[in-house]
Scaffold this motif. Sequence first.
Motif, PDB file in Angstrom:
ATOM      1  N   ILE A   1       9.528  33.367  59.289  1.00 42.58           N
ATOM      2  CA  ILE A   1      10.572  33.493  58.271  1.00 42.58           C
ATOM      3  C   ILE A   1      11.671  34.458  58.730  1.00 42.58           C
ATOM      4  CG2 ILE A   1       9.570  35.372  56.891  1.00 42.58           C
ATOM      5  CD1 ILE A   1      10.396  33.711  54.404  1.00 42.58           C
ATOM      6  N   LYS A   2      11.308  35.476  59.493  1.00 42.93           N
ATOM      7  CA  LYS A   2      12.338  36.368  60.034  1.00 42.93           C
ATOM      8  C   LYS A   2      13.299  35.606  60.930  1.00 42.93           C
ATOM      9  CE  LYS A   2      10.224  40.988  60.056  1.00 42.93           C
ATOM     10  NZ  LYS A   2       9.727  42.093  60.923  1.00 42.93           N
ATOM     11  N   ALA A   3      12.742  34.764  61.779  1.00 45.08           N
ATOM     12  CA  ALA A   3      13.580  33.984  62.688  1.00 45.08           C
ATOM     13  C   ALA A   3      14.456  32.998  61.917  1.00 45.08           C
ATOM     14  CB  ALA A   3      12.698  33.243  63.694  1.00 45.08           C
ATOM     15  N   ALA A   4      13.885  32.405  60.871  1.00 45.66           N
ATOM     16  CA  ALA A   4      14.652  31.443  60.068  1.00 45.66           C
ATOM     17  C   ALA A   4      15.795  32.120  59.328  1.00 45.66           C
ATOM     18  CB  ALA A   4      13.730  30.740  59.085  1.00 45.66           C
ATOM     19  N   LEU A   5      15.535  33.295  58.762  1.00 41.43           N
ATOM     20  CA  LEU A   5      16.578  34.014  58.036  1.00 41.43           C
ATOM     21  C   LEU A   5      17.704  34.441  58.973  1.00 41.43           C
ATOM     22  CD1 LEU A   5      14.455  36.226  55.599  1.00 41.43           C
ATOM     23  CD2 LEU A   5      15.696  34.115  55.077  1.00 41.43           C
ATOM     24  N   ALA A   6      17.340  34.814  60.195  1.00 42.49           N
ATOM     25  CA  ALA A   6      18.358  35.205  61.163  1.00 42.49           C
ATOM     26  C   ALA A   6      19.276  34.039  61.489  1.00 42.49           C
ATOM     27  CB  ALA A   6      17.689  35.727  62.435  1.00 42.49           C
ATOM     28  N   GLU A   7      18.732  32.831  61.523  1.00 40.85           N
ATOM     29  CA  GLU A   7      19.538  31.643  61.808  1.00 40.85           C
ATOM     30  C   GLU A   7      20.316  31.180  60.581  1.00 40.85           C
ATOM     31  OE1 GLU A   7      20.203  30.214  64.511  1.00 40.85           O
ATOM     32  OE2 GLU A   7      18.694  30.890  65.936  1.00 40.85           O
ATOM     33  N   ALA A   8      19.811  31.507  59.382  1.00 41.16           N
ATOM     34  CA  ALA A   8      20.461  31.033  58.151  1.00 41.16           C
ATOM     35  C   ALA A   8      21.816  31.670  57.921  1.00 41.16           C
ATOM     36  CB  ALA A   8      19.555  31.289  56.946  1.00 41.16           C
ATOM     37  N   GLY A   9      21.977  32.912  58.365  1.00 35.43           N
ATOM     38  CA  GLY A   9      23.250  33.600  58.167  1.00 35.43           C
ATOM     39  C   GLY A   9      23.130  35.052  58.551  1.00 35.43           C
ATOM     40  N   GLU A  10      24.262  35.690  58.744  1.00 35.79           N
ATOM     41  CA  GLU A  10      24.275  37.057  59.274  1.00 35.79           C
ATOM     42  C   GLU A  10      23.567  38.052  58.366  1.00 35.79           C
ATOM     43  OE1 GLU A  10      27.591  40.388  60.720  1.00 35.79           O
ATOM     44  OE2 GLU A  10      28.181  38.328  60.252  1.00 35.79           O
ATOM     45  N   ASP A  11      23.711  37.904  57.066  1.00 36.54           N
ATOM     46  CA  ASP A  11      23.129  38.887  56.144  1.00 36.54           C
ATOM     47  C   ASP A  11      22.175  38.227  55.147  1.00 36.54           C
ATOM     48  OD1 ASP A  11      22.742  41.461  55.161  1.00 36.54           O
ATOM     49  OD2 ASP A  11      24.332  41.245  53.662  1.00 36.54           O
ATOM     50  N   VAL A  12      21.568  37.104  55.524  1.00 37.53           N
ATOM     51  CA  VAL A  12      20.611  36.434  54.635  1.00 37.53           C
ATOM     52  C   VAL A  12      19.297  37.202  54.671  1.00 37.53           C
ATOM     53  CG1 VAL A  12      19.329  34.325  54.185  1.00 37.53           C
ATOM     54  CG2 VAL A  12      21.714  34.192  54.903  1.00 37.53           C
ATOM     55  N   GLN A  13      18.844  37.634  53.505  1.00 41.23           N
ATOM     56  CA  GLN A  13      17.689  38.534  53.419  1.00 41.23           C
ATOM     57  C   GLN A  13      16.430  37.886  52.863  1.00 41.23           C
ATOM     58  OE1 GLN A  13      19.084  41.805  51.026  1.00 41.23           O
ATOM     59  NE2 GLN A  13      20.674  42.400  52.493  1.00 41.23           N
ATOM     60  N   ARG A  14      16.577  36.763  52.181  1.00 43.48           N
ATOM     61  CA  ARG A  14      15.405  36.168  51.523  1.00 43.48           C
ATOM     62  C   ARG A  14      15.524  34.649  51.472  1.00 43.48           C
ATOM     63  NH1 ARG A  14      18.890  38.195  47.959  1.00 43.48           N
ATOM     64  NH2 ARG A  14      18.052  40.282  48.231  1.00 43.48           N
ATOM     65  N   MET A  15      14.380  34.010  51.347  1.00 50.99           N
ATOM     66  CA  MET A  15      14.309  32.569  51.193  1.00 50.99           C
ATOM     67  C   MET A  15      13.623  32.269  49.875  1.00 50.99           C
ATOM     68  SD  MET A  15      12.524  29.771  53.774  1.00 50.99           S
ATOM     69  CE  MET A  15      13.415  30.468  55.184  1.00 50.99           C
ATOM     70  N   VAL A  16      14.223  31.396  49.058  1.00 48.37           N
ATOM     71  CA  VAL A  16      13.670  31.010  47.761  1.00 48.37           C
ATOM     72  C   VAL A  16      13.237  29.556  47.851  1.00 48.37           C
ATOM     73  CG1 VAL A  16      14.190  30.657  45.312  1.00 48.37           C
ATOM     74  CG2 VAL A  16      15.085  32.673  46.505  1.00 48.37           C
ATOM     75  N   MET A  17      11.994  29.292  47.435  1.00 46.40           N
ATOM     76  CA  MET A  17      11.425  27.954  47.582  1.00 46.40           C
ATOM     77  C   MET A  17      10.564  27.577  46.389  1.00 46.40           C
ATOM     78  SD  MET A  17       8.764  29.321  50.423  1.00 46.40           S
ATOM     79  CE  MET A  17       9.990  30.572  50.821  1.00 46.40           C
ATOM     80  N   GLY A  18      10.350  26.294  46.205  1.00 41.86           N
ATOM     81  CA  GLY A  18       9.446  25.771  45.193  1.00 41.86           C
ATOM     82  C   GLY A  18       8.245  25.129  45.861  1.00 41.86           C
ATOM     83  N   HIS A  19       7.914  23.894  45.466  1.00 40.50           N
ATOM     84  CA  HIS A  19       6.949  23.022  46.143  1.00 40.50           C
ATOM     85  C   HIS A  19       5.486  23.351  45.877  1.00 40.50           C
ATOM     86  CE1 HIS A  19       5.576  20.045  48.906  1.00 40.50           C
ATOM     87  NE2 HIS A  19       5.222  20.883  49.862  1.00 40.50           N
ATOM     88  N   THR A  20       5.078  24.595  46.080  1.00 37.98           N
ATOM     89  CA  THR A  20       3.672  24.977  45.891  1.00 37.98           C
ATOM     90  C   THR A  20       3.533  25.743  44.582  1.00 37.98           C
ATOM     91  OG1 THR A  20       3.371  25.135  48.280  1.00 37.98           O
ATOM     92  CG2 THR A  20       1.701  26.163  46.891  1.00 37.98           C
TER      93      THR A  20
END
Length: 514
Positions: free
Chosen positions: A425-444
């Motif tokens: 998730i750290k790697a994904a957030l780094a790719e999502a944007g310069e200051d993206v700090q969190r990922m919000v999800m549903g599904h489970t």
Amino acid sequence: PTYGTAYHHECDVCTLSVCCAGRSPHLNKTQTLVNLMRFYALATSTMMGFVASLSSSRPLFSRTLPTALSSAAAGRHPLSSHQYERKSVALQIQRQQGWFSTGSTSEDEKQLLLDPKAPLRPMLAENCHENHLSQYTLPPTHIGVDDYRPDLPKGQRIVAFGDVHGDITALRSFLVTAGILDPESSIEEPVWCGGTTICVQTGDVLDRGDDELACFRLLATLARQAHEAGGALLLLYGNHESLNAAGLFQYANPGGNMEFERTIGARIDYNYGSNRWRLQFAGNQPSRWASFEPGGLLSENMLGNMLVACVVGRTVFVHAGLMASHLSPGNSINEGQKIYGGVTRLNQQAREWIVTAHHGDNNNWGEYNTVEEVISAAQNRAKVASKTMPDCLGGGIGASSPVWMRDYSKPNDAEPSDPLAKQKIKAALAEAGEDVQRMVMGHTPQYKINCALDSMAWRIDVGASQGVMGGTPEVLEIIHMGGDNDEDIVSVLTVGGKRVDGSERAVFDSSVMF
């Protein structure tokens, strides 16, 4: 996976895996024959009751599917001269009663009714006096702009909620709790009261419930009002939207299927003057399939304006999760100019796929000589949709897909079991944007909205639908740069009107939150 390979489905509740022999397992010959027989029984009873009731007030002539199939098998042309005369009479009646907007029987109208290869969308849209599909229309989503909003005004309010699964009561509770639906307004005539709030619904409006179309109508109406007010209501794809687009309906409720028949199918039967258009779907929920397939009834006005993921401020929203590989080369701002990649690329791929009819021409007259031809046509329809589906919407159990993965959300209400989850998730957030700090999800489904992985993963599906586990609706709220040091303020809103500090919903180690 490509068509014909093992395709796994995972139950959202118990996570049991079901392995099927093909991408569209219900379209094998034996099962399709069963579907046809079941559909014939429905056509001669409940479903045809709708057509009969319409015919009693508007004398339109329609043939049952068994008769249509036997005629096609006998080699007779699907539209005899006698039927053509009947259609001409029906067209005049429709014009006189205001079903068409023009004042005379134009050649375009005749072509609309008689063209065997035409898309079905005009049967419910532009040539009809009542533009039925307009109820589902979302505001135009501008890829690269509406899905990537890193720069927000200080104090911007953002809310998000998870899976709805066809439960209109749960949806209304989500919207009222979020403070964006006037509680005094009705579901039929909702009123947006969120001002400039940005709301993200993280997918899975479909399946498991009886009011799927009603949910989409409510969301679309509010989305249009939000756009007018300077706010936004963004809808994301879930894995159940992907399944429906591929013609996979094993999670659909009988009540939900009947909603499609009442709302979509009966109207097409009436406007088209025949129910033979259904044959090309081989008895596999034709009204539902025609609505959600690529190039289908809802593809341009609704599905084409939905997103796989979006960045809003310091948060990236998605249905199931994102890996760095989904987002490379990522989103960034270079000297004031956006570099489009990341979520924008995913959304562009999804849009291009869903608005295109990959199966080619329709067969609205049902010109088939044998049952095998019917089955083969439906198989090809599913096959080409599956083969062309972009990776961001595909997958299944074990797949690291934005609409299927559970790397950050399983087990529920506890830290993820994957030992590499934090690194991913750290790697994904780094790719999502310069200051993206969190990922919000549903599904489970979770018992409560909670965060894991040092507050980088927010899990907001609370299983609120009665078709899932009847959980209590909760909403995530983020105030952009609302803190004393310009940090975001993250809270959980409850149906009781409480605002719970996000830090109170953090899970640690393998402890389960109840």
